[in-house]
Scaffold this active site. Structure first.
Site, PDB file in Angstrom:
ATOM      1  N   HIS A 169      28.019  41.706  57.424  1.00 14.24           N
ATOM      2  CA  HIS A 169      28.717  42.438  56.362  1.00 14.24           C
ATOM      3  C   HIS A 169      29.625  41.488  55.581  1.00 14.24           C
ATOM      4  CE1 HIS A 169      31.302  45.270  54.271  1.00 14.24           C
ATOM      5  NE2 HIS A 169      32.359  44.790  54.909  1.00 14.24           N
ATOM      6  N   ASP A 211      24.291  29.253  24.311  1.00 13.78           N
ATOM      7  CA  ASP A 211      23.837  29.417  25.696  1.00 13.78           C
ATOM      8  C   ASP A 211      24.773  28.627  26.594  1.00 13.78           C
ATOM      9  OD1 ASP A 211      22.274  29.641  28.143  1.00 13.78           O
ATOM     10  OD2 ASP A 211      20.569  30.126  26.850  1.00 13.78           O
ATOM     11  N   TYR A 220      40.735  33.117  46.386  1.00 14.66           N
ATOM     12  CA  TYR A 220      41.128  33.152  44.976  1.00 14.66           C
ATOM     13  C   TYR A 220      39.925  33.031  44.056  1.00 14.66           C
ATOM     14  CZ  TYR A 220      45.719  33.278  46.803  1.00 14.66           C
ATOM     15  OH  TYR A 220      46.820  33.683  47.491  1.00 14.66           O
ATOM     16  N   SER A 260      42.373  41.499  32.224  1.00 10.49           N
ATOM     17  CA  SER A 260      43.158  41.075  31.062  1.00 10.49           C
ATOM     18  C   SER A 260      42.408  41.291  29.758  1.00 10.49           C
ATOM     19  CB  SER A 260      43.533  39.593  31.182  1.00 10.49           C
ATOM     20  OG  SER A 260      44.238  39.379  32.370  1.00 10.49           O
ATOM     21  N   HIS A 291      46.431  31.538  57.871  1.00  8.23           N
ATOM     22  CA  HIS A 291      45.425  32.295  58.615  1.00  8.23           C
ATOM     23  C   HIS A 291      45.475  31.948  60.094  1.00  8.23           C
ATOM     24  CE1 HIS A 291      43.311  33.693  54.956  1.00  8.23           C
ATOM     25  NE2 HIS A 291      43.749  32.552  54.452  1.00  8.23           N
ATOM     26  N   LYS A 337      51.714  38.163  36.846  1.00 10.50           N
ATOM     27  CA  LYS A 337      50.506  38.755  36.271  1.00 10.50           C
ATOM     28  C   LYS A 337      50.619  40.268  36.216  1.00 10.50           C
ATOM     29  CE  LYS A 337      46.949  35.475  36.808  1.00 10.50           C
ATOM     30  NZ  LYS A 337      46.488  35.766  35.477  1.00 10.50           N
ATOM     31  N   ARG A 363      41.047  43.898  65.364  1.00 12.20           N
ATOM     32  CA  ARG A 363      39.844  44.001  64.552  1.00 12.20           C
ATOM     33  C   ARG A 363      38.634  43.548  65.359  1.00 12.20           C
ATOM     34  NH1 ARG A 363      40.250  38.783  60.508  1.00 12.20           N
ATOM     35  NH2 ARG A 363      38.281  39.620  59.787  1.00 12.20           N
TER      36      ARG A 363
END
Lengths: 516, 383
Positions: free
Chosen positions: A67, A96, A248, A259, A294, A322, A441
């Protein structure tokens, strides 16, 4: 000199047309989205109730792994490349992409990569079962034999991404219409420009880490095996040096899409264009120096822990900028709420919620309680589903009339939105609670204290899945017919793409426009 | 009425009426359902972490209320259908600076207490006692340093409950045969490592989560205030039974701990003495069946058929029906080609090893007819 597309299958096989390739990327991504969704529904069906009922733990682990891999590499990334292919040349006034043959190649190796990866499900010993983060030594010494196919598939996906990124950079640097200076480019182009650099920087790192795995598995090295002088934590450092910028990569183009959409439906120019560009660049830069957040529980020294905590918290600043800019764009506008706008507003709200939980996760001591629980699952699904998936969906609704010349069915679009919105929140919001009350998890079974939240999540997941069928139906119906779209499609939208006919001719901007 | 007995429909109904208090019977009250928040736990560190968590949560809620408030206001007030005319402003350096600086200040306010707590967590010096924790696929080993006491801690939930054949008890999947026992009000240091893949030792009430990494030793510590039983789970994906290796910590007053540890020491001495005894076939076979079901069955399955190719069958296997020396070698030293087969020589006592080999050679229709004594195991180990 303009000529139409070739006939039959060779049109798609040999095409160097950015629009054809864009469409192929998008369809491929949607197919993978459904496949990854089916894997997710197997997981949610098993977790509907405590006890083992539908799949054994072995298969459950294969489902979570597949998944993740299919959604990240098969659904989200190709969808953004598809949108880039369609839109970047049209937004820049270019005929192009700069490297059309490589464009064809970078798409066509993808189906083979995913065919190979999916085929591992049918191999002896099963598909990869070590999570999409494939931590060694579970993914090396203890992996099923199919891991080698997984490694090869990752290499092909990486090659495809790198080629796509090179093409996008080459296009943006060389193919802008006269007058289209860097600071006049639409934000979607800007965010993709930065994303492409991220891709070129980190995909080789991913290739490196899987190659090290390959050597550990087949050629007797011990990069990640302590018994041979290696270090399993080294794997995590290298993986997350790729993995964090990757996060990111999956969100910056989304910023660009939103935006574009919010100003159109607020009928007001984007607030703080240049600060948006700088914020995107800062986020990209920071993404290289936060990877170890992490890994707060692997036992890093205190100094490392603190440095990564501070850097991670810092990301909240440009991200906040943002969000504030989008809200101010809407402020004192004249708003309407067509489907793309609904998806974009939901994006801003729900992505912010994902950002909040991200800020919480950045606090290292608190992360000791959150890490590897459903709180993390809730967090990254809040940034990826309403983040990446909603923005892609918004983009498809927004540009679909330009692509095929017909308006989509607004009622069906809104129904899709509300079903997906409710389904997504039902699925992922309760995961915060399950995680905070202690559910790890990647477990196929759990104590009854987590039962209720899991049942809600499972119901929500099936609802979210059903909403996507509606989406497919709506898109096909729009391609086949419907009200004709005007060339502008929306009310005074900004951008060169709206100056060409609807549907966009097979070749656009054979002569570059003059941008004032 | 127990958990399984409640009908699916009524549970679904309860789910739909989230706000309503779900109907609960006496037995179910033992399981705390609809948990919303992190535990405050039973240590200073866990309470500090809870404080940090609530603190950052409220900051986020506050920021959310302001930002989403403005959004919803503008969505209601500035609609085209209400005749709103769009203004054209699209830049303000002052605003950009303000909303860069304010979040930055909030972050600094957050970072200070987080740093203090983190330093405290990392202070593993001057512990009163040490426990070495080793993660195995899929169990934990606890070794009391300098006490000559060590044991494995395995899931004790019956397989029938997992397969939905029996009602689930309130501690379903969070119960073990032998909990880790520690004294309260003592600084206990955990030295955490693993034998095969990466695991992660996590007990929410102690706010300790540390990865167990093969070949490396991590340190963590706790000082529990209140006696009690605290439950946790492995937090790092470690293979097939990752969801089935819980952690149970029993915190007791010092006297009770002293008594427990001396009992454990005696037991260990007795077990050592047993290695010189001779047992009958039946004794070994039934003991072996017990050991097989707790240790081997997770991979080789209760019926001995395994899950090939990773976990081969015992039934009719060339090892279990082949020469005894090869079989003993496999069990004591592990497989040389398949890392999934661990070395059990150090994990099990001589008596258990003798019993389980006897069982494997005679169960599942293998019928080899041989009896292995603990002394044979000792000899095999010395080779």
């Amino acid at each position: 000199m303009a000529h139409g597309p070739a006939k039959g299958f060779t049109r798609w096989l040999y095409t160097t047309n950015h629009k054809d390739i864009g469409s192929m990327y998008l369809w491929f991504s949607f197919a993978m989205f459904l496949l990854g969704g089916v894997f997710a529904l197997v997981i949610r069906a098993e977790l509907f109730e405590p006890g083992l009922q539908i799949v054994e733990p072995e298969l459950f682990n294969q489902m979570t792994t597949m998944h993740g891999l299919v959604m990240v590499f098969g659904a989200v990334m190709p969808a953004f490349v598809g949108l880039a292919n369609w839109m970047i040349p049209m937004m820049l006034g270019a005929p192009d992409m700069a490297l059309p043959r490589m464009n064809n190649w970078s798409f066509w190796i993808l189906p083979f990569a995913f065919a190979m990866m999916t085929s591992t499900l049918f191999m002896e010993g099963g598909a990869p079962n070590f999570g999409w983060t494939f931590y060694a030594p579970l993914s090396t010494t203890y992996a099923p034999p199919s891991v080698t196919f997984f490694i090869f598939a990752v290499h092909i996906m990486g090659a495809s991404s790198i080629m796509g990124a090179i093409n996008i950079i080459a296009t943006i640097m060389n193919m802008r219409a006269p007058g289209m200076t860097y600071m006049k480019m639409p934000l979607f182009v800007w965010t993709w420009f930065i994303t492409a650099y991220l891709l070129i920087a980190v995909m080789p790192v991913l290739a490196g880490v899987v190659t090290m795995m390959l050597f550990d598995i087949h050629f007797g090295t011990s990069f990640f095996d302590a018994a041979g002088g290696g270090d399993p934590v080294l794997f995590q450092h290298v993986f997350w040096f790729f993995g964090h910028p990757e996060v990111y990569i999956m969100i910056l183009p989304a910023f660009g899409i939103v935006s574009a959409i919010i100003p159109t439906f607020a009928r007001k120019p984007l607030f703080g264009y240049s600060s948006m560009v700088y914020a995107t660049a800062s986020i990209a830069f920071l993404s290289f120096v936060v990877w170890a957040h992490h890994m707060f529980t692997v036992g890093m020294p205190l100094a490392g822990e603190l440095a990564f905590m501070y850097m991670t918290m810092l990301i909240a600043v440009p991200t906040g900028v943002k969000v504030f800019n989008w809200v101010t764009t809407m402020f004192k506008g004249s708003m309407t709420f067509e489907t793309p706008m609904l998806f974009s507003i939901a994006f801003v709200i729900l992505f912010s919620i994902g950002g909040f939980s991200g800020l919480m996760l950045a606090i290292a001591p608190a992360d000791f309680q959150y890490h590897d629980t459903y709180f993390v699952v809730a967090h990254f699904h809040y940034v990826l589903v309403p983040g990446a998936i909603f923005s892609i969906t918004a983009g498809v609704y927004y540009w679909l009339p330009k692509w095929c010349g017909n308006m989509y069915n607004e009622t069906m679009g809104k129904t899709h939105f509300w079903t997906a919105f409710i389904g997504l929140n039902l699925t992922f919001f309760p995961m915060h609670f399950a995680g905070l009350s202690g559910m790890p998890r990647r477990i196929p079974d759990y104590n009854m204290m987590f039962a209720d939240w899991n049942m809600i999540s499972s119901v929500g997941a099936f609802l979210f899945g059903a909403a996507q069928i509606l989406f497919l139906f709506n898109v096909i119906a729009t391609i086949r017919g419907g009200k004709k779209a005007t060339d502008e499609v929306w009310e005074n939208p900004e951008g060169l793409e709206w100056t060409v006919a609807s549907p966009a001719p097979y070749h656009t901007f054979s002569k570059p426009p003059q941008v004032s | 009425m127990l958990y399984r007995a409640r009908s699916l429909l009524s549970r679904l109904l309860a789910v739909c009426l989230m706000a309503a208090v779900p109907m609960q019977s006496m037995a179910e009250k033992e399981v705390e359902r609809w948990g919303l928040n992190m535990t405050e736990g039973v240590t200073t560190v866990s309470r500090d972490i809870f404080g940090l968590h609530m603190n950052i949560l409220w900051w986020c809620v506050g920021i959310g209320v302001v930002v989403f408030g403005v959004m919803f206001y503008t969505m209601l007030a500035h609609r085209k259908s209400k005749g709103a005319k769009a203004e054209n402003f699209h830049e303000s350096t002052t605003l950009e600076i303000i909303w860069t600086v304010i979040p930055f200040v909030i972050l600094i306010i957050m970072a200070i207490p987080a740093t203090t707590t983190l330093k405290q967590i990392y202070d593993t010096e001057e512990a009163d006692m040490d426990v070495v924790i080793t993660g195995y696929q899929w169990k934990w080993k606890y070794e009391y340093l300098g006490q000559d006491v060590s044991f494995f801690s395995l899931l004790s939930t019956p397989i029938e409950e997992i397969q939905n054949l029996k009602e689930k008890n309130p501690n379903y999947l969070l119960e073990v045969d032998e909990p880790l026992v520690i004294p309260i009000n003592k600084k206990v240091r955990f030295l955490i490592t693993a034998n095969d893949v990466i695991h992660s030792w996590w007990v929410p009430d102690l706010a300790v989560k540390k990865d167990a990494i093969p070949g490396f030793m991590n340190a963590a510590w706790t000082r529990v205030d209140e006696p009690g039983i605290y439950r946790g789970q492995c937090a790092e994906l470690c293979g097939k039974d990752h969801g089935f290796m819980p952690i149970v910590v029993k915190a007791v007053p010092q006297e009770e701990y002293d008594q427990w540890i001396s009992e454990r020491r005696e037991m260990a001495a007795k077990l050592k003495a047993m290695a010189n005894q001779t047992f009958s076939f039946d004794e070994l076979y039934s003991k072996g069946e017990q050991v097989y079901n707790t240790v081997c069955a997770a991979c080789h399955q209760a019926n001995g058929e395994g899950i090939p190719p990773t976990f081969p069958a015992i039934k009719g296997s060339p090892v279990a029906t082949g020469p005894l020396a090869g079989h003993m070698d496999m069990v004591i030293n592990g497989s040389r080609t398949n890392p999934a087969m661990a070395a059990f020589g150090d994990q099990l006592s001589e008596v258990d090893l003798a019993a389980v080999v006897t069982f494997q050679r005679n169960a599942f229709g293998n019928n080899m007819g041989d009896t292995i004594q603990p002394i044979d195991v000792l000899k095999a180990k010395q080779q």
